[in-house]
Enzyme design. Sequence first.
Site, PDB file in Angstrom:
ATOM      1  N   GLY A 112       0.973  -0.848   0.182  1.00 22.76           N
ATOM      2  CA  GLY A 112       0.289  -0.230   0.106  1.00 22.76           C
ATOM      3  C   GLY A 112       1.029   0.900  -0.121  1.00 22.76           C
ATOM      4  O   GLY A 112       2.499   1.348   0.324  1.00 22.76           O
ATOM      5  N   CYS A 113       0.485   2.585   0.046  1.00 22.62           N
ATOM      6  CA  CYS A 113       0.783   3.777  -0.519  1.00 22.62           C
ATOM      7  C   CYS A 113       1.407   3.993   0.550  1.00 22.62           C
ATOM      8  O   CYS A 113       3.226   4.415   0.672  1.00 22.62           O
ATOM      9  CB  CYS A 113       0.374   5.228  -1.125  1.00 22.62           C
ATOM     10  SG  CYS A 113      -1.852   4.797  -0.330  1.00 22.62           S
ATOM     11  N   TYR A 114       0.738   4.253   1.800  1.00 26.92           N
ATOM     12  CA  TYR A 114       1.086   4.439   3.327  1.00 26.92           C
ATOM     13  C   TYR A 114       2.073   3.637   4.019  1.00 26.92           C
ATOM     14  O   TYR A 114       3.379   4.256   4.551  1.00 26.92           O
ATOM     15  CB  TYR A 114      -0.124   5.070   4.349  1.00 26.92           C
ATOM     16  CG  TYR A 114       0.317   6.264   4.322  1.00 26.92           C
ATOM     17  CD1 TYR A 114       0.743   7.612   4.249  1.00 26.92           C
ATOM     18  CD2 TYR A 114      -1.738   6.891   3.871  1.00 26.92           C
ATOM     19  CE1 TYR A 114       0.153   8.679   4.523  1.00 26.92           C
ATOM     20  CE2 TYR A 114      -2.222   8.451   4.118  1.00 26.92           C
ATOM     21  CZ  TYR A 114      -0.932   8.686   4.197  1.00 26.92           C
ATOM     22  OH  TYR A 114      -1.749  10.382   4.128  1.00 26.92           O
ATOM     23  N   ALA A 115       1.829   2.000   3.548  1.00 34.40           N
ATOM     24  CA  ALA A 115       2.494   1.721   3.579  1.00 34.40           C
ATOM     25  C   ALA A 115       4.104   1.240   2.879  1.00 34.40           C
ATOM     26  O   ALA A 115       5.420   0.931   3.638  1.00 34.40           O
ATOM     27  CB  ALA A 115       1.930  -0.179   3.861  1.00 34.40           C
ATOM     28  N   THR A 116       4.308   2.002   2.105  1.00 29.31           N
ATOM     29  CA  THR A 116       5.370   1.736   1.522  1.00 29.31           C
ATOM     30  C   THR A 116       6.891   2.683   2.108  1.00 29.31           C
ATOM     31  O   THR A 116       7.306   2.537   2.030  1.00 29.31           O
ATOM     32  CB  THR A 116       5.413   2.309  -0.176  1.00 29.31           C
ATOM     33  OG1 THR A 116       4.437   0.928  -0.703  1.00 29.31           O
ATOM     34  CG2 THR A 116       6.511   2.405  -0.634  1.00 29.31           C
TER      35      THR A 116
END
Length: 297
Positions: A112-116
Amino acid sequence: MTAKVFIDGEAGTTGLQIRERLEARDDITLISVDAAERKSPEARAAAFAAADVGILCLPDAAAIEAVALAGDCRIIDASTAHRIADGWTYGMPELPGAQAAIAASDRVANVGCYATGSIALLRPLRDADALPADYVATLTGVSGYTGGGKALIAEYEAGTAPDHFLYATGQNHKHVPEIMEYGRLSQTPFFQPAVGNYAQGMIVQLHLSGAEVSAAQLAEIYAAFYANAPFVDVVDAPDRLSATALNGTNRMEISVLGNGADRITVSATLDNLGKGASGTAVQNLNLMIGAPETAGL
């Protein structure tokens, strides 16, 4: 020989950007379903059957249904549905051993984006034992409104959404489980995301209160961890960080901020629809089909 790829959900923001990155490549043939049949299980099942790899750009429930339709087709799922599920390989190529695992996998859950950004900041420190597993991390971030999907995009395009707002204020953001799993945290972090009045771009920050590591040590840890990562750069802290600086790319920049002593923050800047979604999906696809990792990126 070309790889045949079906993007299920190609009309959405992530799907469109994946298609744009793939359609000019001569090593890939895109398989599409007529617009009138995009919700037809039969038409989609036939597309999966004709494809070597299917990329799911769908809400979680629809992605789970799509996997059932896909049969033996290899899958990259850009939804949240399978990121910590058994039998799925986590699609963040920068993690140790991930490239080989992704290349060999039939089921890849795109990060995911924030997880990246969050995992990119946490994992090097955990692997270097610069942070203990039970460290209670504090993460903040801001993203462009495209990360909120069609409903939020419509609000901004209509001019009815605020210029900036916090969300998931109950500390229950859907990316927290994967951040804990692949950031190697045993304690739930504080994580406060926000949305800004711009389409794409993202900054994630890890605030290192109480961490016994200097700014110089941090820079060395990150530089060593990402030495062979083609899309990640460790850069000096600028006076101003722009969330949109890397838009349209699959790049991520990490900076060590603060006073160098007792007040240190590290930041990750990326495009939430690029490195945070479509770009990494293509990077994972390249690994799965044996193409150069940087192809189309």
